[in-house]
Design a protein around this motif. Structure first.
Motif, short mmCIF file in Angstrom:
data_model
loop_
_atom_site.label_atom_id
_atom_site.label_comp_id
_atom_site.label_asym_id
_atom_site.label_seq_id
_atom_site.Cartn_x
_atom_site.Cartn_y
_atom_site.Cartn_z
N UNK A 221 0.84 -1.19 0.00
CA UNK A 221 0.00 0.00 0.00
C UNK A 221 0.88 1.24 0.00
N UNK A 222 0.74 2.05 -1.04
CA UNK A 222 1.49 3.30 -1.18
C UNK A 222 0.48 4.44 -1.15
N UNK A 223 0.68 5.40 -0.28
CA UNK A 223 -0.26 6.52 -0.17
C UNK A 223 0.42 7.82 -0.57
N UNK A 224 -0.40 8.72 -1.11
CA UNK A 224 0.07 10.05 -1.50
C UNK A 224 -0.70 11.07 -0.66
N UNK A 225 0.03 11.96 0.01
CA UNK A 225 -0.59 12.93 0.89
C UNK A 225 -0.14 14.34 0.54
N UNK A 226 -0.89 15.32 1.04
CA UNK A 226 -0.54 16.71 0.84
C UNK A 226 -1.77 17.57 0.69
N UNK A 227 -1.55 18.86 0.67
CA UNK A 227 -2.64 19.81 0.50
C UNK A 227 -3.29 19.66 -0.87
N UNK A 228 -4.54 20.10 -0.97
CA UNK A 228 -5.15 20.24 -2.30
C UNK A 228 -4.31 21.22 -3.10
N UNK A 229 -4.04 20.88 -4.36
CA UNK A 229 -3.20 21.71 -5.20
C UNK A 229 -1.74 21.32 -5.18
N UNK A 230 -1.39 20.31 -4.38
CA UNK A 230 0.01 19.89 -4.31
C UNK A 230 0.43 19.06 -5.51
N UNK A 231 -0.54 18.49 -6.23
CA UNK A 231 -0.22 17.68 -7.41
C UNK A 231 -0.36 16.20 -7.18
N UNK A 232 -1.17 15.79 -6.21
CA UNK A 232 -1.33 14.37 -5.91
C UNK A 232 -1.90 13.59 -7.09
N UNK A 233 -2.94 14.15 -7.71
CA UNK A 233 -3.58 13.46 -8.84
C UNK A 233 -2.62 13.33 -10.02
N UNK A 234 -1.87 14.38 -10.29
CA UNK A 234 -0.90 14.34 -11.38
C UNK A 234 0.18 13.32 -11.11
N UNK A 235 0.68 13.29 -9.88
CA UNK A 235 1.72 12.32 -9.53
C UNK A 235 1.18 10.90 -9.64
#
Length: 212
Positions: free
Chosen positions: A6-20
């Motif tokens: 399980x790999x999770x991506x975290x951060x503020x909205x606008x940080x680029x999570x969806x793009x990454x």
């Protein structure tokens, strides 16, 4: 069969999570991992309904109710999709997970990380990510990026103090678990952020494992 990761991506909205996440899926598959990408809240029908509630700027949702709604959506996603995929040997790349609730509801909403952590331990059965990629960005930059996408949702409409508290909470979480977290500079171009993320996952990749 080996259990998946399980790999999770975290951060503020606008940080680029969806793009990454979109860039990581083909890159990880090319490296030999069977990957499924899911998002939170959402990923399954029940959780997508909850997403509509918690994002709706026209609804008044109390802090405790908000935390419980996120935990409920997470419980359904883990039961219906995440746990079966991991058992089948797949990697699961998850856009947000428990750390989001610890930062947003535990810290920024003032509910307490311990209390929010407890309901999420119950919701997920104590599931933990093997690695968490934290995209760190200045709150003002993140809000500007989010604003360019359209009208803000209920959480995106909060003030700068709310987002400053989230950034501080994420930093504390990363400092407390350096073996799990990898902090990435989200102000870099997307291609460089993707390279940084792949480097942060390098020792987990199938090609990095010793062969018999």
């Amino acid at each position: 069969m080996a259990r998946g990761k399980l790999i999770t991506i975290e951060g503020l909205d606008g940080a680029g999570k969806t793009t990454l996440a979109a860039g990581l899926v083909p890159a990880l598959r090319a490296a030999g991992a069977e990957v499924e990408l899911l998002r939170e809240p959402g990923g399954v029908a029940c959780a997508e309904r909850v997403r509509e509630l918690v994002k709706d700027p026209g609804l008044a949702v109390g802090a405790r109710a908000e935390a419980l709604l996120y935990a409920a959506a997470r419980a359904q996603l883990v039961q219906e999709r995440v746990a079966p995929l991991l058992e089948a040997g797949h990697w699961v790349l998850l856009d947000r997970f428990v750390d989001s609730s610890l930062a947003y509801q535990g810290a920024a909403r003032g509910l307490g990380r311990e209390q929010v952590g407890a309901i999420n331990d119950f919701a997920t059965g104590g599931l933990r990510a093997e690695r968490t990629l934290l995209l760190r960005i200045d709150p003002a930059t993140g809000r500007a990026r989010s604003g360019a996408r359209g009208a803000p949702d209920r959480l995106e409409s909060e003030d700068h103090r709310f987002f400053a508290a989230i950034v501080a909470a994420y930093d504390e979480l990363a400092a407390a678990e350096p073996e799990r977290f990898r902090v990435l500079d989200a102000s870099r171009p997307p291609a460089q952020v993707l390279d940084d993320a792949l480097a942060a996952l390098g020792n987990l990749l199938p090609a990095a494992q010793p062969r018999p």
